[in-house]
Scaffold this active site. Sequence first.
Site, PDB file in Angstrom:
ATOM      1  N   GLY A  10       0.840  -1.205   0.000  1.00  0.00           N
ATOM      2  CA  GLY A  10       0.000   0.000   0.000  1.00  0.00           C
ATOM      3  C   GLY A  10       0.870   1.248   0.000  1.00  0.00           C
ATOM      4  O   GLY A  10       1.869   1.309   0.711  1.00  0.00           O
ATOM      5  N   ARG A  34       0.650  -5.108  -5.398  1.00  0.00           N
ATOM      6  CA  ARG A  34       0.852  -6.318  -4.598  1.00  0.00           C
ATOM      7  C   ARG A  34       0.959  -7.445  -5.620  1.00  0.00           C
ATOM      8  O   ARG A  34       0.050  -7.653  -6.408  1.00  0.00           O
ATOM      9  CB  ARG A  34      -0.326  -6.542  -3.658  1.00  0.00           C
ATOM     10  CG  ARG A  34      -0.604  -5.340  -2.737  1.00  0.00           C
ATOM     11  CD  ARG A  34      -1.649  -5.710  -1.686  1.00  0.00           C
ATOM     12  NE  ARG A  34      -2.349  -4.561  -1.142  1.00  0.00           N
ATOM     13  CZ  ARG A  34      -1.946  -3.847  -0.084  1.00  0.00           C
ATOM     14  NH1 ARG A  34      -0.833  -4.141   0.522  1.00  0.00           N
ATOM     15  NH2 ARG A  34      -2.666  -2.829   0.346  1.00  0.00           N
ATOM     16  N   ASP A  77       5.437  -5.151   5.754  1.00  0.00           N
ATOM     17  CA  ASP A  77       6.058  -6.444   6.075  1.00  0.00           C
ATOM     18  C   ASP A  77       5.987  -7.434   4.915  1.00  0.00           C
ATOM     19  O   ASP A  77       6.883  -8.260   4.758  1.00  0.00           O
ATOM     20  CB  ASP A  77       5.508  -7.035   7.386  1.00  0.00           C
ATOM     21  CG  ASP A  77       4.007  -7.224   7.344  1.00  0.00           C
ATOM     22  OD1 ASP A  77       3.362  -6.726   6.405  1.00  0.00           O
ATOM     23  OD2 ASP A  77       3.479  -7.872   8.273  1.00  0.00           O
ATOM     24  N   GLY A  78       4.961  -7.322   4.069  1.00  0.00           N
ATOM     25  CA  GLY A  78       4.882  -8.189   2.884  1.00  0.00           C
ATOM     26  C   GLY A  78       6.100  -7.968   1.986  1.00  0.00           C
ATOM     27  O   GLY A  78       6.672  -8.919   1.437  1.00  0.00           O
ATOM     28  N   THR A  97       4.206   2.413   5.521  1.00  0.00           N
ATOM     29  CA  THR A  97       2.798   2.004   5.564  1.00  0.00           C
ATOM     30  C   THR A  97       2.081   2.910   6.554  1.00  0.00           C
ATOM     31  O   THR A  97       2.632   3.209   7.621  1.00  0.00           O
ATOM     32  CB  THR A  97       2.598   0.529   5.978  1.00  0.00           C
ATOM     33  OG1 THR A  97       1.227   0.353   6.387  1.00  0.00           O
ATOM     34  CG2 THR A  97       3.493   0.084   7.118  1.00  0.00           C
ATOM     35  N   ASP A 125      -0.151   2.151   8.424  1.00  0.00           N
ATOM     36  CA  ASP A 125      -0.636   1.376   9.571  1.00  0.00           C
ATOM     37  C   ASP A 125       0.279   1.411  10.795  1.00  0.00           C
ATOM     38  O   ASP A 125      -0.157   1.069  11.898  1.00  0.00           O
ATOM     39  CB  ASP A 125      -0.860  -0.083   9.164  1.00  0.00           C
ATOM     40  CG  ASP A 125      -2.038  -0.237   8.216  1.00  0.00           C
ATOM     41  OD1 ASP A 125      -2.861   0.690   8.148  1.00  0.00           O
ATOM     42  OD2 ASP A 125      -2.129  -1.268   7.532  1.00  0.00           O
ATOM     43  N   ASP A 128       2.509  -0.580  11.802  1.00  0.00           N
ATOM     44  CA  ASP A 128       2.414  -1.851  12.523  1.00  0.00           C
ATOM     45  C   ASP A 128       3.617  -2.765  12.313  1.00  0.00           C
ATOM     46  O   ASP A 128       3.520  -3.977  12.503  1.00  0.00           O
ATOM     47  CB  ASP A 128       1.127  -2.583  12.102  1.00  0.00           C
ATOM     48  CG  ASP A 128       1.095  -2.883  10.611  1.00  0.00           C
ATOM     49  OD1 ASP A 128       1.916  -2.315   9.863  1.00  0.00           O
ATOM     50  OD2 ASP A 128       0.257  -3.699  10.188  1.00  0.00           O
ATOM     51  N   ARG A 162      -6.336  -2.826   8.728  1.00  0.00           N
ATOM     52  CA  ARG A 162      -6.895  -4.176   8.547  1.00  0.00           C
ATOM     53  C   ARG A 162      -6.481  -5.084   9.708  1.00  0.00           C
ATOM     54  O   ARG A 162      -7.250  -5.872  10.187  1.00  0.00           O
ATOM     55  CB  ARG A 162      -6.403  -4.744   7.213  1.00  0.00           C
ATOM     56  CG  ARG A 162      -7.174  -5.914   6.726  1.00  0.00           C
ATOM     57  CD  ARG A 162      -7.003  -6.149   5.257  1.00  0.00           C
ATOM     58  NE  ARG A 162      -5.682  -5.790   4.747  1.00  0.00           N
ATOM     59  CZ  ARG A 162      -5.428  -5.557   3.470  1.00  0.00           C
ATOM     60  NH1 ARG A 162      -6.400  -5.611   2.583  1.00  0.00           N
ATOM     61  NH2 ARG A 162      -4.226  -5.254   3.068  1.00  0.00           N
ATOM     62  N   GLN A 200      -7.314   8.496   3.661  1.00  0.00           N
ATOM     63  CA  GLN A 200      -6.224   8.445   4.655  1.00  0.00           C
ATOM     64  C   GLN A 200      -4.886   8.077   4.037  1.00  0.00           C
ATOM     65  O   GLN A 200      -3.842   8.261   4.646  1.00  0.00           O
ATOM     66  CB  GLN A 200      -6.556   7.402   5.736  1.00  0.00           C
ATOM     67  CG  GLN A 200      -7.761   7.751   6.545  1.00  0.00           C
ATOM     68  CD  GLN A 200      -8.364   6.514   7.202  1.00  0.00           C
ATOM     69  OE1 GLN A 200      -8.057   6.195   8.342  1.00  0.00           O
ATOM     70  NE2 GLN A 200      -9.224   5.819   6.487  1.00  0.00           N
TER      71      GLN A 200
HETATM   72  O1  F6P Z   1      -1.710   0.471   3.618  1.00  0.00           O
HETATM   73  C1  F6P Z   1      -2.271  -0.336   4.593  1.00  0.00           C
HETATM   74  C2  F6P Z   1      -3.742  -0.388   4.398  1.00  0.00           C
HETATM   75  O2  F6P Z   1      -4.133   0.926   4.312  1.00  0.00           O
HETATM   76  C3  F6P Z   1      -4.611  -1.094   5.403  1.00  0.00           C
HETATM   77  O3  F6P Z   1      -4.904  -0.376   6.558  1.00  0.00           O
HETATM   78  C4  F6P Z   1      -5.827  -1.361   4.569  1.00  0.00           C
HETATM   79  O4  F6P Z   1      -6.596  -2.374   5.076  1.00  0.00           O
HETATM   80  C5  F6P Z   1      -5.220  -1.746   3.275  1.00  0.00           C
HETATM   81  O5  F6P Z   1      -4.029  -1.027   3.179  1.00  0.00           O
HETATM   82  C6  F6P Z   1      -6.063  -1.495   2.084  1.00  0.00           C
HETATM   83  O6  F6P Z   1      -5.350  -1.882   0.954  1.00  0.00           O
HETATM   84  P1  F6P Z   1      -5.926  -1.815  -0.517  1.00  0.00           P
HETATM   85  O7  F6P Z   1      -5.971  -0.385  -0.902  1.00  0.00           O
HETATM   86  O8  F6P Z   1      -4.950  -2.580  -1.332  1.00  0.00           O
HETATM   87  O9  F6P Z   1      -7.272  -2.425  -0.455  1.00  0.00           O
END
Ligand code: F6P
Length: 317
Positions: free
Chosen positions: A5, A66, A97-98, A120, A122, A124, A166, A249
């Site tokens: 992301g 991804r 982390d991915g 990221t 997040d 996290d 998530r 966000q």
């Molecule tokens: O970047 C992390 C994140 O924002 C998570 O909080 C969220 O669930 C996810 O990416 C959403 O990803 P995508 O835009 O690929 O659905």
Amino acid sequence: MTSGGDAPGMNAAVRAVVRTALYNDVEVFGVRRGYQGMIEGDIFEMDTTSVSNIIQRGGTILKTARSKDFTTPEGRKKAYQQLKKHNIDGLVLIGGDGTFKGANVFFSEFSLPAVGIPGTIDNDIAGTDYTLGFDTAVNTAVEAIDKIRDTAEAHDRIFVVEVMGRDAGYIALNSGIACGAEDILVPEQDTDFTAILKRIGFDKRRKKLVNIIVVAEGDDFGGAELVRKKIIEKYPKMDVRATILGHIQRGGSPSYFDRVQASRMGYAAVNALLAGTTQIMIGLENQNIIYTPFTEAIKQHAPLDTDMLEMAKVLSA
Ligand code: F6P
């Protein structure tokens, strides 16, 4: 390369990597669209002007993706061949982390040195106090929730606001505290919905009519819409609305904090690579740059400070 992301500050990190490498007479290539672009050979040489005027921009000029193909040995072999075509002998990877899990497997197969930068919203990732984009994302959420509170107050409504996360409650926890939310629901802690319903009923008696409930998208109980429904089931006369903040966000111009940390991390990543310190993620600990092995960074998610959740309850009572 940026991967996973996108997060505000990724461009500032790309700029720092490119400029630090060029300063050290190292040729730099950009890989577009993460590991997928690597497999497909979407690789181009960058110079100092390739990163002009991007420090303030959200998203990532390198684009991101991804990649399912990179999870297969064939995909990784193709990626390696593409890198070799361009004589690339070191990688700087900006992502979550991915991204670092991928780098770890890649190194075990091809021994290509890599350094990571945590990017990221997040926040996290284990082994760093901070991931790029978090500050900007929380500020975006705070601005939105403040606006929601204005209209909530005007109508005496309860609002359930869903923020991103998530698997992680960092955005929910921090935006919730900053906005004085009455409840904060995070994936890291079981949600006691009975207690929430009880509190809402109690608040009604004492005329606290406005309630802001911030819920992380990955909360075990469910997202904003489900929380709204469950409140109405119990209190059919209450005016309850749900708002999902979503990808707003992730975008936007990075905060000063994200720009500065991105610059520090990009600079540190290239210097680490040049010094032969690899298979590590650049992290921040007490404001200092640290190196965390990929193996540590991918072992677990960064734990949430549950004391802060307790504090939030006290302060909003
Ligand atoms: O970047 C992390 C994140 O924002 C998570 O909080 C969220 O669930 C996810 O990416 C959403 O990803 P995508 O835009 O690929 O659905």
